[in-house]
Write a protein that holds these residues in place. Sequence first.
Motif, PDB file in Angstrom:
ATOM      1  N   ALA A 186      -2.378   5.475  -9.168  1.00 36.20           N
ATOM      2  CA  ALA A 186      -2.526   6.916  -9.447  1.00 36.20           C
ATOM      3  C   ALA A 186      -1.343   7.989  -9.082  1.00 36.20           C
ATOM      4  O   ALA A 186      -0.854   7.706  -7.910  1.00 36.20           O
ATOM      5  CB  ALA A 186      -4.020   7.441  -8.918  1.00 36.20           C
ATOM      6  N   ALA A 187      -1.328   9.036  -9.630  1.00 31.71           N
ATOM      7  CA  ALA A 187      -0.335  10.112  -8.987  1.00 31.71           C
ATOM      8  C   ALA A 187      -0.919  10.766  -7.998  1.00 31.71           C
ATOM      9  O   ALA A 187      -1.967  11.335  -7.997  1.00 31.71           O
ATOM     10  CB  ALA A 187       0.041  11.046 -10.228  1.00 31.71           C
ATOM     11  N   PHE A 188      -0.123  10.685  -6.732  1.00 37.98           N
ATOM     12  CA  PHE A 188      -0.335  11.465  -5.791  1.00 37.98           C
ATOM     13  C   PHE A 188       0.685  11.271  -4.683  1.00 37.98           C
ATOM     14  O   PHE A 188       1.561  10.129  -4.809  1.00 37.98           O
ATOM     15  CB  PHE A 188      -1.591  10.849  -4.969  1.00 37.98           C
ATOM     16  N   GLY A 211      -3.011  14.007   4.495  1.00 38.62           N
ATOM     17  CA  GLY A 211      -2.925  12.570   4.658  1.00 38.62           C
ATOM     18  C   GLY A 211      -2.828  12.222   6.430  1.00 38.62           C
ATOM     19  O   GLY A 211      -2.629  11.028   6.742  1.00 38.62           O
ATOM     20  N   VAL A 242      -7.198   4.219  -1.370  1.00 41.13           N
ATOM     21  CA  VAL A 242      -6.292   5.137  -2.152  1.00 41.13           C
ATOM     22  C   VAL A 242      -4.921   4.637  -2.520  1.00 41.13           C
ATOM     23  O   VAL A 242      -4.387   4.585  -3.862  1.00 41.13           O
ATOM     24  CB  VAL A 242      -6.479   6.658  -1.774  1.00 41.13           C
ATOM     25  N   GLY A 243      -4.278   4.179  -1.425  1.00 42.42           N
ATOM     26  CA  GLY A 243      -3.014   3.671  -1.604  1.00 42.42           C
ATOM     27  C   GLY A 243      -2.740   2.577  -2.372  1.00 42.42           C
ATOM     28  O   GLY A 243      -1.624   2.071  -2.734  1.00 42.42           O
ATOM     29  N   THR A 244      -3.870   1.764  -2.641  1.00 40.78           N
ATOM     30  CA  THR A 244      -3.558   0.456  -3.465  1.00 40.78           C
ATOM     31  C   THR A 244      -3.449   0.803  -5.019  1.00 40.78           C
ATOM     32  O   THR A 244      -3.228  -0.022  -5.861  1.00 40.78           O
ATOM     33  CB  THR A 244      -4.845  -0.530  -3.225  1.00 40.78           C
ATOM     34  N   LEU A 267      -8.360   6.207   2.833  1.00 39.63           N
ATOM     35  CA  LEU A 267      -6.819   6.380   2.348  1.00 39.63           C
ATOM     36  C   LEU A 267      -6.122   4.883   1.953  1.00 39.63           C
ATOM     37  O   LEU A 267      -5.332   4.994   1.119  1.00 39.63           O
ATOM     38  CB  LEU A 267      -6.042   6.880   3.640  1.00 39.63           C
ATOM     39  N   ASN A 306       0.677  -1.186  -0.083  1.00 40.55           N
ATOM     40  CA  ASN A 306      -0.072  -0.010  -0.142  1.00 40.55           C
ATOM     41  C   ASN A 306       0.914   1.226  -0.047  1.00 40.55           C
ATOM     42  O   ASN A 306       1.946   1.373   0.803  1.00 40.55           O
ATOM     43  CB  ASN A 306      -1.069   0.133   1.308  1.00 40.55           C
ATOM     44  N   ARG A 307       0.360   2.188  -0.900  1.00 36.29           N
ATOM     45  CA  ARG A 307       1.537   3.415  -0.935  1.00 36.29           C
ATOM     46  C   ARG A 307       1.050   4.272   0.280  1.00 36.29           C
ATOM     47  O   ARG A 307       1.944   5.323   0.405  1.00 36.29           O
ATOM     48  CB  ARG A 307       1.256   4.200  -2.300  1.00 36.29           C
ATOM     49  N   VAL A 308      -0.129   4.132   0.832  1.00 31.44           N
ATOM     50  CA  VAL A 308      -0.226   4.775   2.238  1.00 31.44           C
ATOM     51  C   VAL A 308       0.147   3.917   3.279  1.00 31.44           C
ATOM     52  O   VAL A 308      -0.251   3.118   3.483  1.00 31.44           O
ATOM     53  CB  VAL A 308      -1.704   5.171   2.406  1.00 31.44           C
ATOM     54  N   LEU A 340      -2.775  14.034   0.641  1.00 35.19           N
ATOM     55  CA  LEU A 340      -4.052  13.486   0.398  1.00 35.19           C
ATOM     56  C   LEU A 340      -5.329  14.211   1.322  1.00 35.19           C
ATOM     57  O   LEU A 340      -4.796  14.419   2.509  1.00 35.19           O
ATOM     58  CB  LEU A 340      -4.259  12.086   0.623  1.00 35.19           C
ATOM     59  N   PRO A 364       1.294  10.557  -0.437  1.00 32.25           N
ATOM     60  CA  PRO A 364       0.401  10.480   0.877  1.00 32.25           C
ATOM     61  C   PRO A 364       0.317  11.390   1.540  1.00 32.25           C
ATOM     62  O   PRO A 364      -0.867  11.566   2.255  1.00 32.25           O
ATOM     63  CB  PRO A 364       1.198   9.241   1.336  1.00 32.25           C
TER      64      PRO A 364
END
Lengths: 384, 384
Positions: free
Chosen positions: B315-317, B335, B310-312, B307, A45-47, B322, B319
């Motif tokens: 996409a460009a972001f 975040g 989203v983290g999976t 979150l 997970n990126r978070v 957010l 953490p």
Amino acid sequence: MSVTAPLGFRAAGIAAGIKAGGARDLALIVNDGPCRAAAGVFTVNRVKAAPVLWSQQVLSGGRVHAVVLNSGGANACTGPLGFQDTHATAEKVAQALDDSAGEVAVCSTGLIGERLPMDPLLAGVDLAVSQLARDGGLAAADAIRTTDTVSKISFRRGEGGYMVGGMAKGAGMLAPGLATMLSVITTDADLPAELLDEVLRRVTRVTFDRLDADGCMSTNDTVLLLASGASGTVPDLAEFEQVLLAVCADLVRQLLLDAEGASKAIAVEVVGAASEDDAVTVGRSVARSNLLKCAIHGEDPNWGRVLSAVGTTDAAFEPERLNVAINGIWICRGGAVGDDRSKVDLTPRDVTITVDLSAGPHTATIHTTDLTAAYVHENSAYSS
Amino acid sequence: MSVTAPLGFRAAGIAAGIKAGGARDLALIVNDGPCRAAAGVFTVNRVKAAPVLWSQQVLSGGRVHAVVLNSGGANACTGPLGFQDTHATAEKVAQALDDSAGEVAVCSTGLIGERLPMDPLLAGVDLAVSQLARDGGLAAADAIRTTDTVSKISFRRGEGGYMVGGMAKGAGMLAPGLATMLSVITTDADLPAELLDEVLRRVTRVTFDRLDADGCMSTNDTVLLLASGASGTVPDLAEFEQVLLAVCADLVRQLLLDAEGASKAIAVEVVGAASEDDAVTVGRSVARSNLLKCAIHGEDPNWGRVLSAVGTTDAAFEPERLNVAINGIWICRGGAVGDDRSKVDLTPRDVTITVDLSAGPHTATIHTTDLTAAYVHENSAYSS
């Protein structure tokens, strides 16, 4: 036994007051050596929670002296202050052990988005250090539980007399890119960090990574492998891998059986795939179909929902060559009706769904659970 | 009104005896012209039902004289014999209309993996033809219901006096790559098939394709657009697109409100995305989080689960940039914890989750529902 089954490890599990209600909520595992080689795999997970970011740095050095784990709060999405909290926890453990924080890994589990109560947590570290013991493995496994109804522990003896022991927690948010929230595995075999890393990645890829209870990937997933070398045994690597695999598979089985609200343990076994990746992709898609998971809960062998999940993937297959068996009865043959569906017995807790892609020799099995009203209830009420 | 709101269309909805219990289960829509231009979009599931395979062939010609639709059986995963059943149904309609089967589209909905009862179905076609009427749109919309508790219909008038009317069904298995099982939209505007196709694809991409009730993609999803030209109006294409968009958005809203077992209608609104694709990807990931859907059901503004979904994604972001609002309260900023979560009012049926990726100017909204014990119940018991 758990993480203290191998020689060279002490552990403790205490109630620091992080959780309301006085249950154990802080675990400490110390590797007394002579070696401190370690490896870790983490959520993709990126978070990522603060303790994951911290422990990834620690593990990059290949050495771990201690692991401190808390339940009662994930310390995820807590910003720079949350990272400072993790750092302070590692420093506190390091001070108590008269060592550097750079070899102290940290794991947290619980609600996302809340700071940890640092005063009781840091005081708890002192208490945990004072209670470190060779038989502390069970208390440590108990202290990392959240909605887990039971502790998950396992151990196996390898050839030449070394041991591998482990503990895990994770009743919800089990998903690929690590299916458990937290697991620590120890061994008194003598292996360098590079080999531990190599073997751990191979083993988690076919165990923790193939458990997918609800398709939700955590911010905190961590599996650590610590080697003390205290047995003096340098194992054959292939043999060690089999022992580690047995421990991890056993822990995964325990996680599956204790998944939130589940009444069935479902193995989605994909055969006849053109590649292992295809088999995993198809297995995950089937394992994530809410409609199918509801059907299995209702003991309805609804193979149409299997095919519609297979059809959403890009795996190699022809629709008219798909075969599906549920608990051994091939109720779908050639993409259409097969044997009599009334022959399928779905009353046992264990359910095997076999998907034959008729496209090659590769296989993979994904483990999941049914979808129940109890899951909805538990996850609707979790934070309230 | 529904599909018979525009001039040039007759419809019927009758009980053929496909469903047990005597409810309407067969609908017929006939385009009396003067034009027969038509376009269609179909499920992208690779396991396609026989009527989808048939209707794709019909639509490749750009002309449709009639559409016959049945509930009570999906005719999916029924092999070559199932395809023959679809062909026979189209032939029967063609004979009754003294025309070729090549301009008769077929749609089916219901359980997968069972053959249709062809004797009552073919007899039902005769009955439906005998009942075709200018006011038959409501009966047709009623006849395509499965677990839908209400019929879904809509119509709008365009500039210059033409009409667009539509009906839809689909209470479960709503997922991208078409979110409804079946929808037929009619217009008495005069437009060629190529333009209908172009506009229909643009409109479904931002309406039906952005409804994702349970992440499960059907084998039968079909949206057809038929133009009779009977109003004599050649509309401005951009204006027509807006009218069609309004009808499709209205139908999607009705599908969402009637989704199986849902107690909340959730709009996942992604803003600040680097691209529209990123916004859609993030929206879908959030909309498919079972844990989040349970939390919303429990009226718990659990932004951590947003979150972690989203983290999976890829996409460009970043953490730490957010932001998340639930019903207008920015409870996650940068975040981490934002405004007081107790300010979030989750008691209304409509819930808006806003995810700000802070990565660009693009936006998209995905519509979904909460996950409830009623959903589990309905989908555990469906086939029994």
